[in-house]
Design a protein around this motif. Structure first.
Motif: not given
Ligand code: FES
Ligand SMILES: [Fe+2]
Length: 375
Positions: A150-175
């Protein structure tokens, strides 16, 4: 003192600065974090399968707000501030099923559709006021691999873009296909510790040989103080030869997660998803954890254990040795974090430090400083 009290300048050669005492204990700084981090970033709130049917609801805390999440008639998630538009009563107390397709206020029974529209108000006929102009206040909700945010901020980027840019790289766990796993078990713990103490603890393994001797027998590199393995490039960490699971029982016969078969070693992976989520991938399970900060010295910790459906549905398979082992490690971490909280409360304590071996904890500090300083 400014609210962003980072001005204590005791530089120590070879160490990096972590948080100050005030940042661990001050109610004013905690309130600022709720506004500038938890009310602005995407917060992990639970698993989408907690809302399976039309009308199922989940009540969660995000920053200072109570948020109601429902599944609508189209099967989509919707999230609203948990506040009636009549005179402001909180709408729902409990999560669960069987509430039907209306959200009814317990005060004067104004009733809203799952789309948040006011549909009825008892003792008032349809013409008495303009219902169409009254709706619950919607907030953003999205999911990744079955994890709801959940995000309370209408100006925040999309969840996908946020996770894609995040330093801990959660998308690496998609496999590991977390989205196909099912909830098998949930634990809720109340830690007498600041949420940042818990995050810093998660992000380093200097403490592991002292605090988690059982875990270090299974994952030897943890016993050397590292939470990464220099000879691996996939961010995985290998289990000891002969070990097959992070569990009280080895060779437990549980199905391996997707992609685990392809690895040279039985392995664990982890990610901290700023600001409030931990993901621990073991050979046979994924544990997803939400930190819910309550006060500067109190954090609720909800850990959800996910397994392949066949491990849950097959009576011959026992998931509990793995769940109980992970729960032991969680409690060891809570105990030591509460010890830190008692220590940092001392007026004698000025600030914490990180060595090079705590580089992931330092990365967390850097992200925090960006959010707080840019506010
Ligand atoms: S406050 Fe909700 S119906 Fe009156
Ligand atoms: Fe730990």
């Amino acid at each position: 003192m400014s609210i962003n009290s980072v001005s204590i300048s005791n530089n120590i050669q070879g160490l990096r600065q972590s948080f100050t005492r005030d940042e661990y204990v001050s109610p004013a700084i905690f309130a600022h974090e709720m506004e500038e981090i938890f009310a602005k970033r995407w917060n992990f709130v639970g698993r989408a399968e907690q809302l399976t049917h039309i009308g199922d609801r989940l009540v969660v805390e995000v920053g200072n707000e109570s948020i109601l999440i429902v599944r609508n008639r189209e099967g989509e998630l919707r999230a609203y501030y948990n506040v009636c538009q009549h005179r402001g009563s909180q709408l729902c107390d409990k999560s669960g099923s069987g509430f039907g397709a209306a959200i009814t206020c317990p005060y004067h029974s104004w009733s809203y559709s799952l789309e948040g529209k006011l549909v009825s108000a008892i003792h008032h006929d349809k013409e008495s006021f303009d219902r169409d102009s009254i709706s619950l206040t919607q907030v953003r909700v999205d999911e990744w691999q079955g994890n709801m945010f959940v995000c309370l901020n209408d100006d925040e980027e999309s969840l996908h873009d946020w996770l894609e840019d995040l330093y801990s790289k959660p998308f690496d766990l998609d496999k590991f296909e977390m989205g196909k796993l099912k909830v098998a078990y949930t634990t809720v713990d109340e830690a007498k510790a600041n949420w940042k103490v818990l995050v810093e603890n998660y992000c380093e393994c200097l403490h592991c040989s002292v605090v988690h001797p059982e875990f270090c027998e299974i994952v030897p590199v943890y016993g050397k103080g590292f939470n990464f393995q220099n000879d691996r490039f996939d961010s995985g960490v290998s289990l000891a030869p002969g070990m097959t699971a992070v569990s009280f029982k080895q060779n437990e016969g549980l199905p391996l997660l997707a992609s685990m078969e392809d690895l040279d070693d039985y392995s664990v992976f982890g990610a901290y998803v700023y600001p409030n989520m931990l993901i621990d991938v073991n050979p046979t399970l994924v544990a997803v954890t939400a930190y819910i900060p309550r006060t500067p010295t109190h954090t609720t910790i909800i850990t959800t254990y996910l397994f392949p459906a066949e491990a849950i549905n097959n009576p011959a398979m026992d998931i509990m040795p793995a769940v109980e082992f992970n729960d032991l490690v969680n409690h060891q971490d809570i105990d030591v974090s509460e010890r830190v909280q008692r220590g940092v409360a001392s007026k004698s304590f000025k600030r914490a430090y990180h060595s090079e071996m705590e580089k992931y904890a330092q990365r967390f500090v850097k992200q925090y400083r960006q959010d707080i300083t840019n506010s």
